[in-house]
Motif scaffolding. Sequence first.
Motif, PDB file in Angstrom:
ATOM      1  N   ALA A  85      -4.385   7.373  -2.384  1.00 55.89           N
ATOM      2  CA  ALA A  85      -3.890   5.956  -1.870  1.00 55.89           C
ATOM      3  C   ALA A  85      -3.667   5.147  -3.135  1.00 55.89           C
ATOM      4  CB  ALA A  85      -4.999   5.306  -1.208  1.00 55.89           C
ATOM      5  N   TYR A 106      -1.334   0.233   9.210  1.00 57.51           N
ATOM      6  CA  TYR A 106      -0.098   0.285   8.031  1.00 57.51           C
ATOM      7  C   TYR A 106       0.813   0.651   8.293  1.00 57.51           C
ATOM      8  CZ  TYR A 106       1.991   2.941   4.164  1.00 57.51           C
ATOM      9  OH  TYR A 106       2.792   3.334   3.215  1.00 57.51           O
ATOM     10  N   LYS A 115       0.018  -2.855   4.258  1.00 56.05           N
ATOM     11  CA  LYS A 115      -1.024  -2.730   5.235  1.00 56.05           C
ATOM     12  C   LYS A 115      -1.070  -4.156   5.897  1.00 56.05           C
ATOM     13  CE  LYS A 115      -5.856  -1.088   5.586  1.00 56.05           C
ATOM     14  NZ  LYS A 115      -6.856  -0.460   4.576  1.00 56.05           N
ATOM     15  N   LYS A 166     -10.350   6.375  -2.346  1.00 57.33           N
ATOM     16  CA  LYS A 166      -8.841   6.363  -2.550  1.00 57.33           C
ATOM     17  C   LYS A 166      -8.291   7.682  -2.211  1.00 57.33           C
ATOM     18  CE  LYS A 166      -8.039   2.459  -5.130  1.00 57.33           C
ATOM     19  NZ  LYS A 166      -6.737   1.809  -4.429  1.00 57.33           N
ATOM     20  N   SER A 212       0.743  -1.101   0.041  1.00 56.10           N
ATOM     21  CA  SER A 212      -0.034  -0.108   0.043  1.00 56.10           C
ATOM     22  C   SER A 212       0.959   1.050  -0.024  1.00 56.10           C
ATOM     23  CB  SER A 212      -0.930  -0.011   1.147  1.00 56.10           C
ATOM     24  OG  SER A 212      -1.888   1.183   1.076  1.00 56.10           O
TER      25      SER A 212
END
Length: 180
Positions: free
Chosen positions: A179, A69, A63, A144, A37
């Motif tokens: 993201a 995370y 993550k 995201k 991630s």
Amino acid sequence: MIKKITFTLILLLSTLSISAQHHSQIGASGPVYPRYSGTFELGIAQTPNEDPRIEFLPSFGVKLNPYFYIGGGVGLNTYTNTGVKDGSDLWTLPIYANLRAFLPTGTDWFTPFLDMKPGYALGLNYTEVKGLYLSLAAGFSIKKVSLSVGYGHQAVSTEFFGSKITTGVGGFSMKLGIAL
């Protein structure tokens, strides 16, 4: 005949190898963890003496599960109108770990989080501003895209006209992120 069997065998083995390398991020019961991630964040921080700081803070990591995370990154910060005699901006290169905790909401489109980036920033211009770096934030993600508010602190240790100066520069920040 042997060429056809060899070709078919090679074709079959290559497709097995390709499918073995393909790893779906979504299983029958949801996402598979741990998984790669990352985020790209762009923000602005306002210091108490009215000097804005623009921040670019990417982070790449893992993550571990739906709630945690861990990663790290190398960013770029610029401080404008810093009162430096020649009027130039100060540039720093923060190197940091990134710890983020996601709060469970029961939805997969809205996720609140707490974020911490401890690290060290190196100076990029002639003043060699450098020191400990810390960014704390709380925010939320919608799909995201994330939005966070927080506080960023930069310890400053520099030599200015022959004398060593140690101080801190901090301010409230707002960041917009994407993201991966």
